[in-house]
Design a protein around this motif. Structure first.
Motif, PDB file in Angstrom:
ATOM      1  N   VAL A  87       8.767   0.522   3.049  1.00 12.13           N
ATOM      2  CA  VAL A  87       7.984   0.846   4.241  1.00 12.13           C
ATOM      3  C   VAL A  87       6.519   0.803   3.836  1.00 12.13           C
ATOM      4  N   ALA A  88       5.680   0.199   4.674  1.00 11.62           N
ATOM      5  CA  ALA A  88       4.240   0.165   4.412  1.00 11.62           C
ATOM      6  C   ALA A  88       3.504   0.747   5.613  1.00 11.62           C
ATOM      7  N   ILE A  89       2.564   1.649   5.336  1.00  9.98           N
ATOM      8  CA  ILE A  89       1.760   2.281   6.381  1.00  9.98           C
ATOM      9  C   ILE A  89       0.307   1.881   6.171  1.00  9.98           C
ATOM     10  N   GLY A  90      -0.299   1.297   7.180  1.00 11.15           N
ATOM     11  CA  GLY A  90      -1.702   0.922   7.109  1.00 11.15           C
ATOM     12  C   GLY A  90      -2.533   1.850   7.979  1.00 11.15           C
ATOM     13  N   PHE A  91      -3.641   2.366   7.414  1.00 11.88           N
ATOM     14  CA  PHE A  91      -4.487   3.285   8.195  1.00 11.88           C
ATOM     15  C   PHE A  91      -5.930   3.173   7.716  1.00 11.88           C
ATOM     16  N   PHE A  92      -6.858   3.706   8.508  1.00 15.08           N
ATOM     17  CA  PHE A  92      -8.275   3.529   8.236  1.00 15.08           C
ATOM     18  C   PHE A  92      -8.957   4.855   7.882  1.00 15.08           C
ATOM     19  N   GLU A  93     -10.242   4.765   7.600  1.00 17.54           N
ATOM     20  CA  GLU A  93     -11.037   5.875   7.093  1.00 17.54           C
ATOM     21  C   GLU A  93     -10.983   7.158   7.923  1.00 17.54           C
ATOM     22  N   PRO A  94     -10.944   7.093   9.271  1.00 18.73           N
ATOM     23  CA  PRO A  94     -10.897   8.349  10.038  1.00 18.73           C
ATOM     24  C   PRO A  94      -9.746   9.276   9.658  1.00 18.73           C
ATOM     25  N   VAL A  95      -8.617   8.714   9.216  1.00 17.02           N
ATOM     26  CA  VAL A  95      -7.512   9.563   8.770  1.00 17.02           C
ATOM     27  C   VAL A  95      -7.934  10.350   7.529  1.00 17.02           C
ATOM     28  N   ILE A  96      -8.619   9.678   6.602  1.00 18.46           N
ATOM     29  CA  ILE A  96      -9.120  10.348   5.404  1.00 18.46           C
ATOM     30  C   ILE A  96     -10.156  11.393   5.794  1.00 18.46           C
ATOM     31  N   GLY A  97     -10.977  11.075   6.799  1.00 21.29           N
ATOM     32  CA  GLY A  97     -11.972  12.030   7.273  1.00 21.29           C
ATOM     33  C   GLY A  97     -11.332  13.295   7.803  1.00 21.29           C
ATOM     34  N   MET A  98     -10.249  13.153   8.562  1.00 20.53           N
ATOM     35  CA  MET A  98      -9.543  14.321   9.088  1.00 20.53           C
ATOM     36  C   MET A  98      -8.956  15.164   7.960  1.00 20.53           C
ATOM     37  N   MET A  99      -8.358  14.472   6.972  1.00 23.79           N
ATOM     38  CA  MET A  99      -7.745  15.200   5.864  1.00 23.79           C
ATOM     39  C   MET A  99      -8.814  15.923   5.039  1.00 23.79           C
ATOM     40  N   THR A 100      -9.958  15.269   4.840  1.00 27.36           N
ATOM     41  CA  THR A 100     -11.051  15.888   4.081  1.00 27.36           C
ATOM     42  C   THR A 100     -11.579  17.120   4.806  1.00 27.36           C
ATOM     43  N   ALA A 101     -11.723  17.006   6.145  1.00 29.47           N
ATOM     44  CA  ALA A 101     -12.234  18.125   6.933  1.00 29.47           C
ATOM     45  C   ALA A 101     -11.319  19.336   6.856  1.00 29.47           C
ATOM     46  N   MET A 102     -10.023  19.095   6.782  1.00 29.98           N
ATOM     47  CA  MET A 102      -9.062  20.198   6.810  1.00 29.98           C
ATOM     48  C   MET A 102      -8.621  20.671   5.426  1.00 29.98           C
ATOM     49  N   CYS A 103      -8.604  19.749   4.435  1.00 30.73           N
ATOM     50  CA  CYS A 103      -8.074  20.094   3.108  1.00 30.73           C
ATOM     51  C   CYS A 103      -9.140  20.145   2.025  1.00 30.73           C
ATOM     52  N   GLY A 104     -10.316  19.591   2.314  1.00 31.53           N
ATOM     53  CA  GLY A 104     -11.356  19.538   1.292  1.00 31.53           C
ATOM     54  C   GLY A 104     -11.223  18.303   0.422  1.00 31.53           C
ATOM     55  N   GLU A 105     -12.316  17.964  -0.252  1.00 26.29           N
ATOM     56  CA  GLU A 105     -12.331  16.745  -1.052  1.00 26.29           C
ATOM     57  C   GLU A 105     -11.352  16.793  -2.216  1.00 26.29           C
ATOM     58  N   GLU A 106     -11.186  17.949  -2.818  1.00 24.88           N
ATOM     59  CA  GLU A 106     -10.276  18.062  -3.959  1.00 24.88           C
ATOM     60  C   GLU A 106      -8.846  17.725  -3.562  1.00 24.88           C
ATOM     61  N   GLY A 107      -8.421  18.229  -2.401  1.00 26.23           N
ATOM     62  CA  GLY A 107      -7.071  17.944  -1.930  1.00 26.23           C
ATOM     63  C   GLY A 107      -6.866  16.474  -1.623  1.00 26.23           C
ATOM     64  N   VAL A 108      -7.885  15.828  -1.093  1.00 29.06           N
ATOM     65  CA  VAL A 108      -7.782  14.405  -0.759  1.00 29.06           C
ATOM     66  C   VAL A 108      -7.772  13.555  -2.022  1.00 29.06           C
ATOM     67  N   GLU A 109      -8.664  13.877  -2.953  1.00 28.47           N
ATOM     68  CA  GLU A 109      -8.756  13.091  -4.178  1.00 28.47           C
ATOM     69  C   GLU A 109      -7.476  13.158  -4.996  1.00 28.47           C
ATOM     70  N   LYS A 110      -6.751  14.250  -4.878  1.00 22.71           N
ATOM     71  CA  LYS A 110      -5.487  14.390  -5.597  1.00 22.71           C
ATOM     72  C   LYS A 110      -4.499  13.305  -5.180  1.00 22.71           C
ATOM     73  N   VAL A 111      -4.618  12.856  -3.933  1.00 26.10           N
ATOM     74  CA  VAL A 111      -3.749  11.793  -3.418  1.00 26.10           C
ATOM     75  C   VAL A 111      -4.402  10.427  -3.638  1.00 26.10           C
ATOM     76  N   LEU A 112      -5.668  10.302  -3.272  1.00 24.70           N
ATOM     77  CA  LEU A 112      -6.327   8.995  -3.297  1.00 24.70           C
ATOM     78  C   LEU A 112      -6.533   8.462  -4.705  1.00 24.70           C
ATOM     79  N   ASN A 113      -6.663   9.334  -5.676  1.00 22.43           N
ATOM     80  CA  ASN A 113      -6.950   8.887  -7.040  1.00 22.43           C
ATOM     81  C   ASN A 113      -5.704   8.527  -7.834  1.00 22.43           C
ATOM     82  N   ALA A 114      -4.545   8.586  -7.219  1.00 23.18           N
ATOM     83  CA  ALA A 114      -3.298   8.229  -7.908  1.00 23.18           C
ATOM     84  C   ALA A 114      -2.740   6.949  -7.305  1.00 23.18           C
ATOM     85  N   SER A 115      -2.626   5.902  -8.107  1.00 24.52           N
ATOM     86  CA  SER A 115      -2.097   4.644  -7.588  1.00 24.52           C
ATOM     87  C   SER A 115      -0.597   4.730  -7.330  1.00 24.52           C
TER      88      SER A 115
END
Length: 282
Positions: A87-115
């Motif tokens: 399964v492949a899910i394609g999404f754009f920056e606003p989704v990351i913006g929502m997650m950052t607003a609610m979880c903070g940058e540390e929470g987002v980077e934990k996901v985004l920085n892992a390939s």
């Protein structure tokens, strides 16, 4: 309320989130490496595959997620299992913006920085339920579908952040694979130098023919094809980030012949360097 995000601070515009499910037969390989402007979250439901992302080799098994950032070239090969489903899910920056607003940058980077992120088996049912609900909304397409898909995607990203096991880079590779991985890393970092197949084969302690064969099998690229791809990607970034002339960009990226550079750029990007710069800067 200082320092806290209000609901009014959250992005209110969400572009379409796309989810696709595919089965791949043994021997299937992408014809060409590709990249896209959106984020891609790839999940392997069954079977195995190998992915070459940027300059790293990943072996993917059922339960693994692969996170591909925008603009990152990647190629997938299915050669071990008879049938694999993904399964492949394609999404754009606003989704990351929502997650950052609610979880903070540390929470987002934990996901985004892992390939590569592996989900423990006990969470498989939860993951597949989220994916199924997103697919149902993909088919429904009413006025609530975007919100529902965004909500399920955010829930999935939180699950990856909380329960996911991140793979190290590079992964456990045998001696030959590690040599090819090291060669890909070197090409990726030294693309501006006059690199040759013979020279890279010597560095990997292989004959040129054997190195070429193994490099193509593991990465999905021919040696020259990969070097060209890396150089053109670097050239595209330089065309948009600086004020250098096209000739200067060509020299920075290992091309001494401007015409040859233009032809190579046009073949990969579908337009000349000048056209690419004008179109994307606008």
């Amino acid at each position: 309320m200082e320092g806290k995000k209000l609901v009014s601070d959250l992005p209110v515009w969400l572009p379409e989130i796309q989810i696709t499910r595919r089965k791949r037969e043994q021997g299937f390989s992408m014809e060409n490496a590709h990249s896209h402007p959106d984020y891609e979250l790839f999940y392997l439901i069954s079977g195995t595959c190998r992915m070459f992302i940027g300059h790293s080799i990943y072996y993917v098994t059922a339960g693994d997620f692969i996170f591909v950032p925008p603009g990152q070239s990647h190629r997938t090969t299915y050669e071990s299992s008879p049938v694999a489903e993904r399964v492949a899910i394609g999404f754009f920056e606003p989704v990351i913006g929502m997650m950052t607003a609610m979880c903070g940058e540390e929470g987002v980077e934990k996901v985004l920085n892992a390939s590569k992120i592996t989900i423990p088996p006990k969470y498989n049912a939860c993951v597949e339920e989220l994916l199924q609900k997103m697919e149902e909304e993909e088919k429904r397409q009413d006025s609530y579908s975007r919100m529902m898909k965004a909500g399920k995607l955010l829930e999935l990203l939180v699950l990856l952040g909380r329960a996911g096991e991140r793979a190290g880079i590079p992964e456990s590779l045998n001696e030959t694979e590690a040599a090819i991985q090291e060669a890909a890393n070197y090409l990726y970092s030294h693309y501006q130098e006059p690199l040759t197949l013979k020279g890279m084969a010597q560095m990997a302690h292989m004959s040129p023919a054997y190195f070429s064969k193994k490099f193509h099998r593991l990465t999905g690229f021919g040696f020259k094809e990969y070097l060209t791809h890396v150089r053109i990607q670097a050239a595209a970034e330089q065309l948009l980030s600086g004020k250098q002339s096209v000739t200067e960009v060509a020299l920075n990226c290992g091309y001494s012949d401007g015409n040859y550079f233009g032809d190579a750029f046009r073949k990969i990007k579908g337009m000349s360097p000048n056209q690419f710069r004008k179109k994307n800067q606008i």
